[in-house]
Design a protein around this motif. Sequence first.
Motif, PDB file in Angstrom:
ATOM      1  N   MET A 173      48.220  27.985  38.873  1.00 19.78           N
ATOM      2  CA  MET A 173      48.212  29.008  37.855  1.00 19.78           C
ATOM      3  C   MET A 173      48.537  28.396  36.496  1.00 19.78           C
ATOM      4  SD  MET A 173      47.875  32.114  39.044  1.00 19.78           S
ATOM      5  CE  MET A 173      47.904  32.958  40.554  1.00 19.78           C
ATOM      6  N   LEU A 174      47.982  29.038  35.539  1.00 18.54           N
ATOM      7  CA  LEU A 174      48.272  28.617  34.173  1.00 18.54           C
ATOM      8  C   LEU A 174      49.592  29.223  33.717  1.00 18.54           C
ATOM      9  CD1 LEU A 174      44.731  29.094  32.629  1.00 18.54           C
ATOM     10  CD2 LEU A 174      45.799  26.949  33.292  1.00 18.54           C
ATOM     11  N   LYS A 175      50.206  28.584  32.721  1.00 18.36           N
ATOM     12  CA  LYS A 175      51.472  29.095  32.213  1.00 18.36           C
ATOM     13  C   LYS A 175      51.303  30.475  31.596  1.00 18.36           C
ATOM     14  CE  LYS A 175      53.569  24.687  31.184  1.00 18.36           C
ATOM     15  NZ  LYS A 175      54.143  23.829  30.176  1.00 18.36           N
ATOM     16  N   ASN A 176      50.221  30.685  30.921  1.00 15.82           N
ATOM     17  CA  ASN A 176      50.054  31.926  30.206  1.00 15.82           C
ATOM     18  C   ASN A 176      49.371  32.988  31.103  1.00 15.82           C
ATOM     19  OD1 ASN A 176      47.673  33.024  29.165  1.00 15.82           O
ATOM     20  ND2 ASN A 176      47.739  31.812  27.326  1.00 15.82           N
ATOM     21  N   SER A 177      48.828  32.649  32.236  1.00 15.80           N
ATOM     22  CA  SER A 177      48.291  33.473  33.336  1.00 15.80           C
ATOM     23  C   SER A 177      47.582  34.761  32.911  1.00 15.80           C
ATOM     24  CB  SER A 177      49.384  33.779  34.347  1.00 15.80           C
ATOM     25  OG  SER A 177      50.342  34.649  33.843  1.00 15.80           O
ATOM     26  N   ARG A 178      46.794  34.710  31.866  1.00 14.28           N
ATOM     27  CA  ARG A 178      46.003  35.868  31.479  1.00 14.28           C
ATOM     28  C   ARG A 178      44.641  35.795  32.174  1.00 14.28           C
ATOM     29  NH1 ARG A 178      46.900  35.673  25.100  1.00 14.28           N
ATOM     30  NH2 ARG A 178      49.144  35.833  25.174  1.00 14.28           N
ATOM     31  N   GLY A 179      44.205  36.879  32.772  1.00 16.26           N
ATOM     32  CA  GLY A 179      42.889  36.926  33.377  1.00 16.26           C
ATOM     33  C   GLY A 179      42.851  36.582  34.860  1.00 16.26           C
ATOM     34  N   TYR A 180      43.855  35.936  35.363  1.00 17.96           N
ATOM     35  CA  TYR A 180      43.844  35.583  36.777  1.00 17.96           C
ATOM     36  C   TYR A 180      44.135  36.773  37.678  1.00 17.96           C
ATOM     37  CZ  TYR A 180      43.231  30.622  36.172  1.00 17.96           C
ATOM     38  OH  TYR A 180      42.719  29.403  35.896  1.00 17.96           O
ATOM     39  N   PHE A 181      44.866  37.741  37.223  1.00 17.36           N
ATOM     40  CA  PHE A 181      45.195  38.876  38.065  1.00 17.36           C
ATOM     41  C   PHE A 181      43.935  39.649  38.460  1.00 17.36           C
ATOM     42  CE2 PHE A 181      47.781  41.874  40.057  1.00 17.36           C
ATOM     43  CZ  PHE A 181      47.265  43.124  39.792  1.00 17.36           C
ATOM     44  N   LEU A 182      43.030  39.885  37.521  1.00 15.21           N
ATOM     45  CA  LEU A 182      41.793  40.598  37.815  1.00 15.21           C
ATOM     46  C   LEU A 182      40.915  39.795  38.766  1.00 15.21           C
ATOM     47  CD1 LEU A 182      39.921  42.971  37.369  1.00 15.21           C
ATOM     48  CD2 LEU A 182      39.007  41.787  35.366  1.00 15.21           C
ATOM     49  N   LEU A 183      40.806  38.493  38.548  1.00 11.75           N
ATOM     50  CA  LEU A 183      40.007  37.628  39.411  1.00 11.75           C
ATOM     51  C   LEU A 183      40.576  37.588  40.827  1.00 11.75           C
ATOM     52  CD1 LEU A 183      37.613  35.713  39.565  1.00 11.75           C
ATOM     53  CD2 LEU A 183      39.154  33.864  38.922  1.00 11.75           C
ATOM     54  N   GLU A 184      41.867  37.494  40.945  1.00  8.18           N
ATOM     55  CA  GLU A 184      42.498  37.485  42.267  1.00  8.18           C
ATOM     56  C   GLU A 184      42.306  38.819  42.979  1.00  8.18           C
ATOM     57  OE1 GLU A 184      46.475  36.530  41.273  1.00  8.18           O
ATOM     58  OE2 GLU A 184      46.124  34.367  41.301  1.00  8.18           O
ATOM     59  N   ALA A 185      42.414  39.923  42.239  1.00 10.07           N
ATOM     60  CA  ALA A 185      42.240  41.252  42.831  1.00 10.07           C
ATOM     61  C   ALA A 185      40.806  41.438  43.326  1.00 10.07           C
ATOM     62  CB  ALA A 185      42.593  42.331  41.820  1.00 10.07           C
ATOM     63  N   LEU A 186      39.832  40.995  42.544  1.00 11.31           N
ATOM     64  CA  LEU A 186      38.435  41.097  42.970  1.00 11.31           C
ATOM     65  C   LEU A 186      38.159  40.237  44.199  1.00 11.31           C
ATOM     66  CD1 LEU A 186      36.542  41.130  39.555  1.00 11.31           C
ATOM     67  CD2 LEU A 186      36.880  43.023  41.142  1.00 11.31           C
ATOM     68  N   LEU A 187      38.736  39.047  44.244  1.00 11.39           N
ATOM     69  CA  LEU A 187      38.572  38.172  45.399  1.00 11.39           C
ATOM     70  C   LEU A 187      39.195  38.804  46.645  1.00 11.39           C
ATOM     71  CD1 LEU A 187      37.572  35.444  46.444  1.00 11.39           C
ATOM     72  CD2 LEU A 187      39.841  34.542  45.919  1.00 11.39           C
ATOM     73  N   ALA A 188      40.389  39.360  46.507  1.00 11.55           N
ATOM     74  CA  ALA A 188      41.049  40.005  47.643  1.00 11.55           C
ATOM     75  C   ALA A 188      40.258  41.233  48.103  1.00 11.55           C
ATOM     76  CB  ALA A 188      42.470  40.410  47.265  1.00 11.55           C
ATOM     77  N   LEU A 189      39.728  41.990  47.158  1.00 15.49           N
ATOM     78  CA  LEU A 189      38.934  43.161  47.512  1.00 15.49           C
ATOM     79  C   LEU A 189      37.650  42.781  48.233  1.00 15.49           C
ATOM     80  CD1 LEU A 189      38.757  46.236  47.277  1.00 15.49           C
ATOM     81  CD2 LEU A 189      37.542  45.908  45.121  1.00 15.49           C
ATOM     82  N   SER A 190      37.008  41.711  47.807  1.00 18.17           N
ATOM     83  CA  SER A 190      35.780  41.279  48.484  1.00 18.17           C
ATOM     84  C   SER A 190      36.073  40.772  49.892  1.00 18.17           C
ATOM     85  CB  SER A 190      35.049  40.226  47.654  1.00 18.17           C
ATOM     86  OG  SER A 190      35.823  39.049  47.555  1.00 18.17           O
ATOM     87  N   VAL A 191      37.156  40.031  50.078  1.00 24.59           N
ATOM     88  CA  VAL A 191      37.533  39.567  51.415  1.00 24.59           C
ATOM     89  C   VAL A 191      37.864  40.764  52.307  1.00 24.59           C
ATOM     90  CG1 VAL A 191      39.313  38.325  52.711  1.00 24.59           C
ATOM     91  CG2 VAL A 191      38.296  37.285  50.693  1.00 24.59           C
ATOM     92  N   PHE A 192      38.584  41.726  51.753  1.00 25.64           N
ATOM     93  CA  PHE A 192      38.940  42.932  52.510  1.00 25.64           C
ATOM     94  C   PHE A 192      37.693  43.712  52.930  1.00 25.64           C
ATOM     95  CE2 PHE A 192      40.158  47.469  52.525  1.00 25.64           C
ATOM     96  CZ  PHE A 192      41.044  47.434  53.585  1.00 25.64           C
ATOM     97  N   SER A 193      36.729  43.856  52.027  1.00 31.89           N
ATOM     98  CA  SER A 193      35.513  44.600  52.364  1.00 31.89           C
ATOM     99  C   SER A 193      34.679  43.876  53.415  1.00 31.89           C
ATOM    100  CB  SER A 193      34.686  44.879  51.104  1.00 31.89           C
ATOM    101  OG  SER A 193      34.239  43.674  50.543  1.00 31.89           O
ATOM    102  N   ILE A 194      34.646  42.558  53.391  1.00 31.17           N
ATOM    103  CA  ILE A 194      33.924  41.797  54.414  1.00 31.17           C
ATOM    104  C   ILE A 194      34.571  41.986  55.779  1.00 31.17           C
ATOM    105  CG2 ILE A 194      33.389  39.455  55.204  1.00 31.17           C
ATOM    106  CD1 ILE A 194      32.919  38.753  52.221  1.00 31.17           C
ATOM    107  N   VAL A 195      35.890  41.944  55.819  1.00 28.63           N
ATOM    108  CA  VAL A 195      36.609  42.140  57.080  1.00 28.63           C
ATOM    109  C   VAL A 195      36.392  43.554  57.611  1.00 28.63           C
ATOM    110  CG1 VAL A 195      38.928  42.297  58.096  1.00 28.63           C
ATOM    111  CG2 VAL A 195      38.323  40.351  56.663  1.00 28.63           C
TER     112      VAL A 195
END
Length: 106
Positions: free
Chosen positions: A1-23
């Motif tokens: 993670m970056l120190k300023n961590s802007r933008g990663y929360f949305l990307l992580e949420a979309l990735l988790a949602l896509s994995v969840f929908s596949i399962v």
Amino acid sequence: MLKNSRGYFLLEALLALSVFSIVISGVGLALHALYTERFTIKQEREALQLLSNKMTIEAWGGDEGGSSFIRGQTAEFQWRMLEGGLCIEFTGKNGRTYRECDVRKQ
């Protein structure tokens, strides 16, 4: 993670949602296949019950001819005389054709 961590929360949420929908879609397909096979087993049980009833009626000398089709609770069944025995056929909910035949002592 970056120190300023802007933008990663949305990307992580979309990735988790896509994995969840596949399962969930995989589990849904497995549950549908399970339901279909369970219903086909109910159809097989009904076919065996109808065959047993028909054999009992024939043993008592009744129902000489009868119709070749019978509408049951779970499927439409067809009677056939094959190889000297009475058989009942139906197409299961899973798309396969099933045949149950009586066993007669000779």
